[in-house]
Design a protein around this motif. Structure first.
Motif, PDB file in Angstrom:
ATOM      1  N   VAL A  92      35.740  -6.656  38.780  1.00 30.96           N
ATOM      2  CA  VAL A  92      37.140  -6.907  39.164  1.00 30.96           C
ATOM      3  C   VAL A  92      38.047  -6.925  37.930  1.00 30.96           C
ATOM      4  O   VAL A  92      39.068  -6.220  37.873  1.00 30.96           O
ATOM      5  CB  VAL A  92      37.252  -8.258  39.918  1.00 30.96           C
ATOM      6  CG1 VAL A  92      38.723  -8.616  40.152  1.00 30.96           C
ATOM      7  CG2 VAL A  92      36.495  -8.190  41.240  1.00 30.96           C
ATOM      8  N   PHE A  93      37.669  -7.707  36.927  1.00 23.94           N
ATOM      9  CA  PHE A  93      38.517  -7.837  35.730  1.00 23.94           C
ATOM     10  C   PHE A  93      38.539  -6.533  34.933  1.00 23.94           C
ATOM     11  O   PHE A  93      39.539  -6.193  34.305  1.00 23.94           O
ATOM     12  CB  PHE A  93      38.033  -8.999  34.854  1.00 23.94           C
ATOM     13  CG  PHE A  93      38.195 -10.347  35.516  1.00 23.94           C
ATOM     14  CD1 PHE A  93      39.194 -10.579  36.450  1.00 23.94           C
ATOM     15  CD2 PHE A  93      37.334 -11.403  35.195  1.00 23.94           C
ATOM     16  CE1 PHE A  93      39.342 -11.828  37.061  1.00 23.94           C
ATOM     17  CE2 PHE A  93      37.469 -12.643  35.798  1.00 23.94           C
ATOM     18  CZ  PHE A  93      38.468 -12.854  36.727  1.00 23.94           C
ATOM     19  N   GLY A  94      37.427  -5.821  34.966  1.00 23.73           N
ATOM     20  CA  GLY A  94      37.377  -4.530  34.274  1.00 23.73           C
ATOM     21  C   GLY A  94      38.377  -3.554  34.872  1.00 23.73           C
ATOM     22  O   GLY A  94      39.120  -2.891  34.148  1.00 23.73           O
ATOM     23  N   LEU A  95      38.420  -3.505  36.206  1.00 22.59           N
ATOM     24  CA  LEU A  95      39.376  -2.613  36.881  1.00 22.59           C
ATOM     25  C   LEU A  95      40.805  -3.052  36.603  1.00 22.59           C
ATOM     26  O   LEU A  95      41.689  -2.231  36.368  1.00 22.59           O
ATOM     27  CB  LEU A  95      39.106  -2.603  38.392  1.00 22.59           C
ATOM     28  CG  LEU A  95      37.855  -1.844  38.821  1.00 22.59           C
ATOM     29  CD1 LEU A  95      37.607  -2.029  40.324  1.00 22.59           C
ATOM     30  CD2 LEU A  95      37.979  -0.354  38.492  1.00 22.59           C
ATOM     31  N   TYR A  96      41.014  -4.360  36.598  1.00 19.72           N
ATOM     32  CA  TYR A  96      42.346  -4.899  36.325  1.00 19.72           C
ATOM     33  C   TYR A  96      42.799  -4.494  34.911  1.00 19.72           C
ATOM     34  O   TYR A  96      43.920  -4.014  34.709  1.00 19.72           O
ATOM     35  CB  TYR A  96      42.334  -6.418  36.482  1.00 19.72           C
ATOM     36  CG  TYR A  96      43.574  -7.114  35.988  1.00 19.72           C
ATOM     37  CD1 TYR A  96      44.822  -6.815  36.525  1.00 19.72           C
ATOM     38  CD2 TYR A  96      43.492  -8.086  34.988  1.00 19.72           C
ATOM     39  CE1 TYR A  96      45.961  -7.457  36.073  1.00 19.72           C
ATOM     40  CE2 TYR A  96      44.627  -8.741  34.528  1.00 19.72           C
ATOM     41  CZ  TYR A  96      45.857  -8.417  35.068  1.00 19.72           C
ATOM     42  OH  TYR A  96      46.978  -9.051  34.615  1.00 19.72           O
TER      43      TYR A  96
END
Lengths: 295, 241
Positions: free
Chosen positions: B225-229
């Protein structure tokens, strides 16, 4: 044929509804010092952003030394000083410049850069503790430390006082003397007049004049011929050479492309009361060039 | 790129936020909390749990602080200046990630060393290695969240968002006070937070068990999730730089 240092071909850039640069074409051969002159909002910074590869043009093409701008920057061919910013806290002048130098293949020695930017003795000072003028000189030093062939400066002297400005231009002339291609933007007319081989006047995203400062003055050639008159004055506008007529109180100012003819005609008409002839300066040319567009 | 990492590390160690949130505050809180014995079990195991919590807390502080740095750099026009040097964008991002990863180490080391030297924590060499490794690698999702905020928001706002995320995740994740004392609904939330999963892995190792599949799975989910963000925020920032 050797590639030009800078070549912009019909570049256009809009920001939402505003067309910042409108089909601008400009080629700068190597070794020239060029001033990009224009009022605020003329599109100077956007033009510079496109030629450095920071802003992708909507249409048209920007090329540096025959390469894509981003590629030319990656190869260390260009150094630039944006209009503002670029300084970080918690590092010294020496640390910052050493880092930037390290990203180029063949940078200038630190001592030489400090001397060129008039910063000798300040290398151990923290960047966040510098005065406005000193900070500006560090930004200038960052643009030239890599010894690039093209140096681009966006409003380089905006934050400087008269003395600092004089010193700055002396450093610039040293660089120009070494064969560097220099492009700087300014809205100071005297700077463009004194420092550049060539002045490119832009307004509303287009080139409105391009030449030496003498040529630009001649294009518009607005020598002012002033006389004191009374009564009807509109006939003065029809005299030979007169392009524009301004009335201030009892003084009439005639902007003339052929002041000799204008003065002779005034003399024949017996209207040479308190005659005054003021030669054209770049400021007049500039105002005329950029005002013309509004009509 | 080495020069860039060197410059960024110099800036990090001179950064008050890094020293306070990343090193001083976790060490001091560790000393206070371990002597209050808030953690469950006997004093010895409680001290170990608190040590891991505070090392995790410090590591999060560093990871988020690094992200705030990006927000600052953007506001200062530094990222644009870097684009005007021969340094490529990939090198800049990679350099910033390496700096963040290296910056986490002193914080973890400071708390663990305090545990050994002051509270005489004793673990097997294998446990020490696993804890350091898990605490270190486990900061990646938080580093990405911090960077995402740094790219998505500007200077001051990015710092605020990161401090809020850091403190919020630390508290809700049970790094300050163990989740045992939480009301049921809050504990249910805590068990899904990345910070709780992150610390749980090392708590397990310290207690002599495996890191736990559930904690690893949850943390990996947050990593995605944070990587995509971060990727989204980076791309968006690139368009407006």
């Amino acid at each position: 044929m050797e590639n030009d240092a800078v070549s912009l071909t019909a570049v256009t850039k809009s920001f939402r509804a505003v067309r910042a640069v409108d089909g601008l074409t400009l080629a700068i051969p190597r070794g020239q010092t060029v001033a990009l002159l224009g009022p605020n909002g003329a599109g100077k910074s956007t033009t510079i952003g496109m030629l450095l590869g920071l802003i992708p043009p909507d249409s048209g093409k920007a090329v540096l030394f025959g390469l894509d701008p981003g590629q030319a920057v990656r190869q260390g061919l260009a150094g630039a000083m944006p209009q503002e910013g670029g300084l970080i806290p918690r590092v010294t002048v020496g640390e910052l410049l050493t880092f930037v130098a390290g990203t180029y293949r063949a940078p200038l020695p630190l001592g030489q850069v400090l001397a060129l930017a008039q910063m000798t003795g300040l290398e151990n000072r923290r960047v966040d503790k510098l005065s406005g003028g000193q900070a500006q000189r560090v930004r200038f030093a960052m643009a030239l430390v890599g010894d690039p062939r093209l140096i681009v400066l966006d409003e380089p002297t905006a934050a400087l006082d008269v003395e600092a400005r004089r010193e700055f231009w002396s450093g610039m002339r040293t660089l120009a003397g070494r064969g560097k291609t220099i492009l700087f933007s300014t809205h100071y007319l005297d700077e463009a007049d004194e420092q550049a081989d060539r002045v490119v006047v832009i307004d509303r995203g287009r080139v409105v004049a391009d030449g030496t400062s003498a040529e630009i003055k001649k294009i518009v050639a607005l020598t002012t011929v002033s006389v004191t008159t009374s009564g009807e004055v509109s006939w003065l506008g029809d005299l030979p050479g007169v392009r524009r007529l301004e009335v201030r109180g009892d003084r009439v100012h005639l902007r003339s492309a052929d002041p000799d003819a204008t003065v002779m005609a005034l003399a024949r008409a017996g209207a040479v009361r308190d005659l005054e002839v003021t030669p054209a300066d770049l400021e007049d040319a500039f105002v005329a060039l950029t005002a013309k567009e509004t009509v | 790129m080495f020069g860039y990492i060197r410059l960024e590390l110099l800036r990090t160690i001179r950064d008050g936020g890094y020293v306070i949130f990343g090193i001083a505050s976790p060490v001091v809180m560790y000393l206070v909390l371990s002597n209050l014995a808030l953690a469950p079990g006997d004093e010895r195991s409680g001290s170990i749990v608190t040590m891991v919590s505070m090392a995790a807390y410090g590591a999060l502080g560093c990871a988020f602080n690094n992200g705030s740095g990006i927000g600052e750099d953007r506001s200062a026009g530094w990222l644009r200046q870097l684009r005007l040097t021969p340094l490529g964008p990939v090198q800049v991002v990679a350099g910033k990630i390496v700096t963040g990863a290296v910056g986490v180490v002193p914080s973890i080391a400071a708390v663990l060393l305090t545990g050994v030297l002051v509270n005489h924590v004793e673990l097997s060499p294998g446990q020490w290695l696993s804890i350091v490794g898990l605490l270190w690698a486990g900061t990646i999702p938080f580093a990405l969240l911090g960077l995402g905020n740094g790219y998505a928001l500007t200077g001051q706002t990015a710092s605020m968002a990161n401090i809020a995320a850091f403190l919020g995740l630390s508290i809700v994740g049970g790094l300050w006070v163990p989740t045992m004392g939480f009301p049921g609904w809050l504990r249910a939330i805590a068990e899904w937070t990345p910070s709780n999963s992150y610390a749980t892995m090392s708590w397990h190792v310290a207690a002599g068990t495996a890191p736990g599949a559930r904690a690893v799975a949850i943390l990996c989910g947050w990593l995605a999730v944070f990587g995509l963000y971060a990727l989204y925020a980076y791309r968006r920032a690139g368009r407006t730089a």
